[in-house]
Design a protein around this motif. Structure first.
Motif, PDB file in Angstrom:
ATOM      1  N   ALA A  41      19.096  -6.704  -6.537  1.00 52.18           N
ATOM      2  CA  ALA A  41      19.114  -5.243  -6.701  1.00 52.18           C
ATOM      3  C   ALA A  41      19.007  -4.605  -5.320  1.00 52.18           C
ATOM      4  CB  ALA A  41      17.951  -4.787  -7.586  1.00 52.18           C
ATOM      5  N   VAL A  42      19.222  -3.307  -5.276  1.00 50.35           N
ATOM      6  CA  VAL A  42      18.996  -2.566  -4.035  1.00 50.35           C
ATOM      7  C   VAL A  42      17.503  -2.574  -3.719  1.00 50.35           C
ATOM      8  CG1 VAL A  42      19.108  -0.290  -2.947  1.00 50.35           C
ATOM      9  CG2 VAL A  42      20.994  -1.082  -4.396  1.00 50.35           C
ATOM     10  N   ALA A  43      17.161  -2.810  -2.472  1.00 53.23           N
ATOM     11  CA  ALA A  43      15.767  -2.708  -2.044  1.00 53.23           C
ATOM     12  C   ALA A  43      15.439  -1.230  -1.873  1.00 53.23           C
ATOM     13  CB  ALA A  43      15.551  -3.479  -0.753  1.00 53.23           C
ATOM     14  N   GLU A  44      14.893  -0.625  -2.918  1.00 53.38           N
ATOM     15  CA  GLU A  44      14.639   0.813  -2.896  1.00 53.38           C
ATOM     16  C   GLU A  44      13.554   1.208  -1.895  1.00 53.38           C
ATOM     17  OE1 GLU A  44      14.047   2.617  -6.703  1.00 53.38           O
ATOM     18  OE2 GLU A  44      15.362   1.168  -7.708  1.00 53.38           O
ATOM     19  N   ASP A  45      12.596   0.306  -1.704  1.00 54.21           N
ATOM     20  CA  ASP A  45      11.498   0.626  -0.790  1.00 54.21           C
ATOM     21  C   ASP A  45      10.941  -0.676  -0.232  1.00 54.21           C
ATOM     22  OD1 ASP A  45       9.607   2.008   0.638  1.00 54.21           O
ATOM     23  OD2 ASP A  45       8.556   2.839  -1.098  1.00 54.21           O
ATOM     24  N   VAL A  46      10.553  -0.636   1.041  1.00 54.86           N
ATOM     25  CA  VAL A  46       9.948  -1.780   1.715  1.00 54.86           C
ATOM     26  C   VAL A  46       8.763  -1.263   2.522  1.00 54.86           C
ATOM     27  CG1 VAL A  46      10.264  -3.680   3.339  1.00 54.86           C
ATOM     28  CG2 VAL A  46      12.194  -2.936   1.904  1.00 54.86           C
ATOM     29  N   ARG A  47       7.594  -1.835   2.292  1.00 55.02           N
ATOM     30  CA  ARG A  47       6.401  -1.418   3.031  1.00 55.02           C
ATOM     31  C   ARG A  47       5.729  -2.639   3.650  1.00 55.02           C
ATOM     32  NH1 ARG A  47       4.459   3.677   0.977  1.00 55.02           N
ATOM     33  NH2 ARG A  47       6.261   4.655  -0.041  1.00 55.02           N
ATOM     34  N   VAL A  48       5.386  -2.532   4.922  1.00 54.82           N
ATOM     35  CA  VAL A  48       4.640  -3.587   5.599  1.00 54.82           C
ATOM     36  C   VAL A  48       3.290  -2.996   5.988  1.00 54.82           C
ATOM     37  CG1 VAL A  48       4.564  -5.213   7.516  1.00 54.82           C
ATOM     38  CG2 VAL A  48       6.761  -4.654   6.439  1.00 54.82           C
ATOM     39  N   GLY A  49       2.265  -3.303   5.202  1.00 49.94           N
ATOM     40  CA  GLY A  49       0.933  -2.778   5.466  1.00 49.94           C
ATOM     41  C   GLY A  49       0.115  -3.754   6.294  1.00 49.94           C
ATOM     42  N   ALA A  50      -1.078  -3.345   6.630  1.00 50.78           N
ATOM     43  CA  ALA A  50      -1.954  -4.169   7.463  1.00 50.78           C
ATOM     44  C   ALA A  50      -2.299  -5.492   6.804  1.00 50.78           C
ATOM     45  CB  ALA A  50      -3.238  -3.398   7.785  1.00 50.78           C
ATOM     46  N   SER A  51      -2.444  -5.475   5.483  1.00 49.37           N
ATOM     47  CA  SER A  51      -2.835  -6.684   4.764  1.00 49.37           C
ATOM     48  C   SER A  51      -1.758  -7.200   3.812  1.00 49.37           C
ATOM     49  CB  SER A  51      -4.113  -6.438   3.954  1.00 49.37           C
ATOM     50  OG  SER A  51      -5.193  -6.139   4.801  1.00 49.37           O
ATOM     51  N   TRP A  52      -0.952  -6.285   3.263  1.00 49.37           N
ATOM     52  CA  TRP A  52       0.008  -6.664   2.234  1.00 49.37           C
ATOM     53  C   TRP A  52       1.369  -6.038   2.504  1.00 49.37           C
ATOM     54  CZ3 TRP A  52      -1.418 -10.422  -0.980  1.00 49.37           C
ATOM     55  CH2 TRP A  52      -2.788 -10.675  -1.077  1.00 49.37           C
ATOM     56  N   THR A  53       2.405  -6.753   2.108  1.00 46.32           N
ATOM     57  CA  THR A  53       3.778  -6.289   2.217  1.00 46.32           C
ATOM     58  C   THR A  53       4.338  -6.148   0.810  1.00 46.32           C
ATOM     59  OG1 THR A  53       4.177  -7.266   4.381  1.00 46.32           O
ATOM     60  CG2 THR A  53       6.098  -6.949   2.988  1.00 46.32           C
ATOM     61  N   GLY A  54       5.107  -5.083   0.571  1.00 45.19           N
ATOM     62  CA  GLY A  54       5.660  -4.848  -0.754  1.00 45.19           C
ATOM     63  C   GLY A  54       7.136  -4.484  -0.697  1.00 45.19           C
ATOM     64  N   VAL A  55       7.861  -4.906  -1.716  1.00 48.16           N
ATOM     65  CA  VAL A  55       9.271  -4.558  -1.869  1.00 48.16           C
ATOM     66  C   VAL A  55       9.496  -4.109  -3.303  1.00 48.16           C
ATOM     67  CG1 VAL A  55      11.649  -5.422  -1.892  1.00 48.16           C
ATOM     68  CG2 VAL A  55      10.088  -6.148  -0.078  1.00 48.16           C
ATOM     69  N   LYS A  56      10.199  -2.988  -3.460  1.00 47.28           N
ATOM     70  CA  LYS A  56      10.602  -2.530  -4.786  1.00 47.28           C
ATOM     71  C   LYS A  56      12.093  -2.793  -4.943  1.00 47.28           C
ATOM     72  CE  LYS A  56      11.057   1.448  -7.862  1.00 47.28           C
ATOM     73  NZ  LYS A  56      10.986   2.922  -7.972  1.00 47.28           N
ATOM     74  N   GLY A  57      12.426  -3.642  -5.890  1.00 46.98           N
ATOM     75  CA  GLY A  57      13.815  -3.925  -6.229  1.00 46.98           C
ATOM     76  C   GLY A  57      13.976  -3.770  -7.724  1.00 46.98           C
ATOM     77  N   ARG A  58      14.509  -4.808  -8.380  1.00 50.62           N
ATOM     78  CA  ARG A  58      14.571  -4.762  -9.849  1.00 50.62           C
ATOM     79  C   ARG A  58      13.163  -4.669 -10.430  1.00 50.62           C
ATOM     80  NH1 ARG A  58      18.675  -5.590 -13.155  1.00 50.62           N
ATOM     81  NH2 ARG A  58      19.937  -6.436 -11.452  1.00 50.62           N
TER      82      ARG A  58
ATOM     83  N   GLY B 127       8.761  -5.064  -8.905  1.00 46.90           N
ATOM     84  CA  GLY B 127       7.963  -4.933  -7.692  1.00 46.90           C
ATOM     85  C   GLY B 127       7.510  -6.304  -7.229  1.00 46.90           C
ATOM     86  N   GLY B 128       7.479  -6.507  -5.916  1.00 47.19           N
ATOM     87  CA  GLY B 128       6.999  -7.770  -5.375  1.00 47.19           C
ATOM     88  C   GLY B 128       6.100  -7.536  -4.183  1.00 47.19           C
ATOM     89  N   VAL B 129       5.042  -8.336  -4.084  1.00 48.29           N
ATOM     90  CA  VAL B 129       4.129  -8.230  -2.943  1.00 48.29           C
ATOM     91  C   VAL B 129       3.853  -9.613  -2.377  1.00 48.29           C
ATOM     92  CG1 VAL B 129       2.975  -6.139  -3.758  1.00 48.29           C
ATOM     93  CG2 VAL B 129       2.040  -8.375  -4.377  1.00 48.29           C
ATOM     94  N   CYS B 130       3.375  -9.639  -1.163  1.00 48.85           N
ATOM     95  CA  CYS B 130       2.798 -10.858  -0.596  1.00 48.85           C
ATOM     96  C   CYS B 130       1.942 -10.475   0.600  1.00 48.85           C
ATOM     97  CB  CYS B 130       3.869 -11.878  -0.225  1.00 48.85           C
ATOM     98  SG  CYS B 130       4.675 -11.556   1.324  1.00 48.85           S
ATOM     99  N   LYS B 131       1.144 -11.414   1.027  1.00 42.98           N
ATOM    100  CA  LYS B 131       0.278 -11.206   2.178  1.00 42.98           C
ATOM    101  C   LYS B 131       1.110 -10.899   3.412  1.00 42.98           C
ATOM    102  CE  LYS B 131      -3.781 -11.439   4.255  1.00 42.98           C
ATOM    103  NZ  LYS B 131      -4.780 -10.396   3.973  1.00 42.98           N
ATOM    104  N   THR B 132       0.668  -9.945   4.217  1.00 44.07           N
ATOM    105  CA  THR B 132       1.325  -9.700   5.497  1.00 44.07           C
ATOM    106  C   THR B 132       0.832 -10.738   6.489  1.00 44.07           C
ATOM    107  OG1 THR B 132       1.421  -7.318   5.068  1.00 44.07           O
ATOM    108  CG2 THR B 132       1.776  -8.037   7.329  1.00 44.07           C
ATOM    109  N   TYR B 133       1.708 -11.639   6.849  1.00 43.63           N
ATOM    110  CA  TYR B 133       1.372 -12.726   7.764  1.00 43.63           C
ATOM    111  C   TYR B 133       1.829 -12.349   9.172  1.00 43.63           C
ATOM    112  CZ  TYR B 133      -0.345 -17.500   7.052  1.00 43.63           C
ATOM    113  OH  TYR B 133      -1.126 -18.620   6.960  1.00 43.63           O
TER     114      TYR B 133
ATOM    115  N   ALA C   2       9.078 -13.014   7.491  1.00 40.53           N
ATOM    116  CA  ALA C   2       8.944 -13.936   6.360  1.00 40.53           C
ATOM    117  C   ALA C   2       8.139 -13.308   5.221  1.00 40.53           C
ATOM    118  CB  ALA C   2       8.296 -15.236   6.820  1.00 40.53           C
ATOM    119  N   SER C   3       7.157 -12.476   5.567  1.00 39.92           N
ATOM    120  CA  SER C   3       6.386 -11.769   4.536  1.00 39.92           C
ATOM    121  C   SER C   3       7.283 -10.824   3.740  1.00 39.92           C
ATOM    122  CB  SER C   3       5.238 -10.990   5.178  1.00 39.92           C
ATOM    123  OG  SER C   3       4.354 -11.839   5.866  1.00 39.92           O
ATOM    124  N   ILE C   4       8.148 -10.124   4.443  1.00 46.75           N
ATOM    125  CA  ILE C   4       9.112  -9.244   3.767  1.00 46.75           C
ATOM    126  C   ILE C   4      10.004 -10.071   2.853  1.00 46.75           C
ATOM    127  CG2 ILE C   4      11.105  -7.719   4.131  1.00 46.75           C
ATOM    128  CD1 ILE C   4       9.759  -6.928   6.824  1.00 46.75           C
TER     129      ILE C   4
END
Length: 250
Positions: free
Chosen positions: A19-36, A38-44, A80-82
């Motif tokens: 799907a289109v990556a509607e939003d991508v956020r790289v936070g201090a602790s966590w990274t998130g992507v909104k596509g079809r 929502g997905g998150v993972c640790k910001t490494y 890689a976190s993204i």
């Protein structure tokens, strides 16, 4: 360079959920992507050296989630976190709710040799019951040999002698998950891949996981807003109804 077979298989399994990556956020602790989904993972990889920029920064939401998932192969761990967050955004999460994987460990760890790959909560409770507990960590600030928190380089020595192994899902980011799961199979250990970073894909069962304990993002916009404004841990206290914890078993 050696192929990344686990990543190949995980990405291949979600081809139909691109799907289109509607939003991508790289936070201090966590990274998130909104596509079809929502997905998150640790910001490494934070802090990063000045000038160590993410590929195509500022244009990530012009890409598809499948394109971003390829970032999971990067040795720039912020990239890689993204990539792992994008991969997770293409997985329709299944599994039981209302189950705490650590409670399951506590119910089964008495007189067992337990290894944690990554430092999780409730270590004193597990240590009190287990025959032996080792915690493998890559963060040098967390190492404490007297408490059994040792360098992750000990994996080759510790995991093969374990009865239960708890693996952080963020090992997919640093490329150690495939080898860790191989060691778990050699030990015939009961293996749990756990944490919000966990890719809730049946593919991990093929590689030796017995249980997956991760999250389903129920309100992606709200969760991405939360993680971009804060550090700390993702949990129901902080995130409320933005996510649901789920557990899948073989």
């Amino acid at each position: 360079m050696k192929e990344m077979k686990l990543l190949d298989d995980l990405i291949s399994a979600v081809q139909g959920e691109n799907a289109v990556a509607e939003d991508v956020r790289v936070g201090a602790s966590w990274t998130g992507v909104k596509g079809r989904y929502g997905g998150v993972c640790k910001t490494y990889g934070i802090p990063v050296p000045h000038g160590n920029y993410t590929k195509d920064l500022g244009k990530l939401n012009e890409k598809s989630t499948l394109e971003l998932a390829e970032y999971a192969r990067s040795w720039n761990f912020v990239e890689a976190s993204i990539g792992v967050a994008a991969l997770n955004s293409m997985v329709k999460v299944k599994g039981k709710t209302g189950v705490n994987a650590i409670d399951i460990v506590l119910e089964t760890c008495e007189n067992k040799k337990v290894t944690m790959v990554g430092k999780f909560p409730r270590i004193p409770e597990i240590k009190a019951l287990a025959k032996e507990l080792w915690v493998l960590e890559m963060n040098p600030c967390l190492l404490n040999v007297k408490k059994g928190i040792i360098n992750a380089t000990a994996a080759e020595y510790v995991i093969p002698d374990s009865d239960i192994v708890i693996v952080t899902g963020s090992t997919l980011i640093n490329k150690t998950m495939e080898r860790v799961l191989e060691l778990c199979r050699m030990a015939d250990a009961y293996t749990i891949v756990m944490g919000p970073s966990t890719t809730m894909s049946d593919v991990l069962f093929d590689y030796g996981a017995d249980m997956l304990a991760g999250v389903e993002i129920t309100r992606p916009d709200a969760l991405l807003n939360t993680i971009s404004q804060s550090g700390g841990m993702i949990n129901s206290r902080v995130c409320g109804d933005e996510l649901v914890f789920r557990v899948m078993e073989v």
